[in-house]
Design an enzyme around this catalytic site. Structure first.
Site, short mmCIF file in Angstrom:
data_model
loop_
_atom_site.label_atom_id
_atom_site.label_comp_id
_atom_site.label_asym_id
_atom_site.label_seq_id
_atom_site.Cartn_x
_atom_site.Cartn_y
_atom_site.Cartn_z
N ASP A 7 -13.90 65.24 65.40
CA ASP A 7 -14.81 64.46 64.57
C ASP A 7 -15.10 63.15 65.31
O ASP A 7 -14.39 62.77 66.25
CB ASP A 7 -14.13 64.19 63.22
CG ASP A 7 -14.94 63.27 62.33
OD1 ASP A 7 -16.12 63.57 62.08
OD2 ASP A 7 -14.40 62.22 61.91
N ASP A 9 -16.91 59.65 63.65
CA ASP A 9 -16.69 58.41 62.90
C ASP A 9 -15.30 58.36 62.28
O ASP A 9 -14.91 59.25 61.52
CB ASP A 9 -17.74 58.28 61.79
CG ASP A 9 -19.15 58.08 62.35
OD1 ASP A 9 -19.28 57.89 63.56
OD2 ASP A 9 -20.11 58.13 61.57
N ASP A 199 -10.35 62.93 60.38
CA ASP A 199 -9.74 61.91 59.51
C ASP A 199 -10.10 62.08 58.03
O ASP A 199 -9.49 61.44 57.18
CB ASP A 199 -10.19 60.52 59.94
CG ASP A 199 -11.67 60.27 59.64
OD1 ASP A 199 -12.52 61.00 60.18
OD2 ASP A 199 -11.97 59.36 58.83
#
Length: 255
Positions: A7, A9, A199
């Site tokens: 991922d 961001d 996250d």
């Protein structure tokens, strides 16, 4: 062979600065060992290409939250016209139903910038869509169910995220990861060991499906719940946040 899926961001990119520089040692080690790094984000291809170029990679990318895969050799896995078909389904709906949904394709660059806090240029890149449509729903639950059923009949799904109600094909980051892993396994004749880093909740399925998963700490939102895969030792958590934690986990993996 190892393949790393990540991922962006809050994971490889810092939540505040969007920099990946703290992860540079791990990125250089991946490159030195010839380990492909596959970016997997809700961002569009137009948003992700400058990031890939800055990192110095040209590997496949999972874009628009798994709705599409780009940069595959010979264009494999890239399907043209998905966004146009999705917008055509919206246009074919009864106006009384359609009026409840407004997406990026209905807004100008300035309106997207205002609703997201992006710069005008970032909003322009975010509106350069190929596979999915983020937007907002303003109707009731019955109308929403009817809306979702029409999309379903045309091969699309409606996914409610933290901010946007996103319309996309019936796939995910996890399914896209599996497709890319199969491609590498078939073309290299080596079994693939998939590593995933993320996250947020939209990364959970990808983390669960990987051979090894790393949850990167992000105090900007609630922690992901502990799963059976984590209890069994297949998923670990970083202590540091963003690219610092990303760097720690990759260096630990490759030690």
């Amino acid at each position: 062979m190892h393949i790393v899926f990540t991922d962006l961001d809050g994971t490889l990119l810092d939540h505040e600065t969007y920099s990946f520089e703290p992860a540079r040692p791990a990125l250089e080690l991946l490159k030195a060992r010839g380990i492909p790094l596959v970016l997997a984000s809700s961002k569009t291809e137009a948003e992700m290409r400058p990031i890939a170029a800055a990192i110095g990679i040209e590997h496949p990318m999972i874009v628009e939250n798994g709705a599409g895969i780009v940069n595959m050799p010979d264009g494999e896995a890239e399907e043209d016209g998905v966004y146009d078909r999705l917008r055509a389904v919206l246009s074919s709906m009864d106006p009384d139903l359609r009026r409840h949904y407004q997406g990026f394709g209905d807004w100008s660059d300035a309106e997207v910038a205002e609703r997201t806090g992006m710069s005008l240029e970032s909003a322009r890149l975010a509106r350069t869509r190929r596979f999915s449509e983020p937007g907002l729903w303003s109707g009731g639950e019955d109308a929403r169910a009817t809306f979702a059923a029409i999309l379903d009949a045309h091969g699309f799904q409606a996914v409610q995220g933290g901010r946007f109600f996103t319309l996309m094909p019936k796939t995910s980051k996890a399914e896209a990861m599996k497709k890319i892993a199969r491609h590498f396994a078939e073309t290299s004749d080596e079994p693939v060991f998939a590593v995933a880093l993320g996250d947020a909740p939209n990364d959970a399925a990808m983390l669960e499906a990987a051979d090894r998963g790393f949850i990167i700490a992000n105090p900007a939102h609630a922690e992901l719940p502990v799963s059976d895969r984590e209890r069994e030792g297949f998923i670990a958590r970083s202590e540091r946040t963003g690219p610092y934690g990303w760097n720690d986990m990759i260096l630990q993996l490759l030690a």
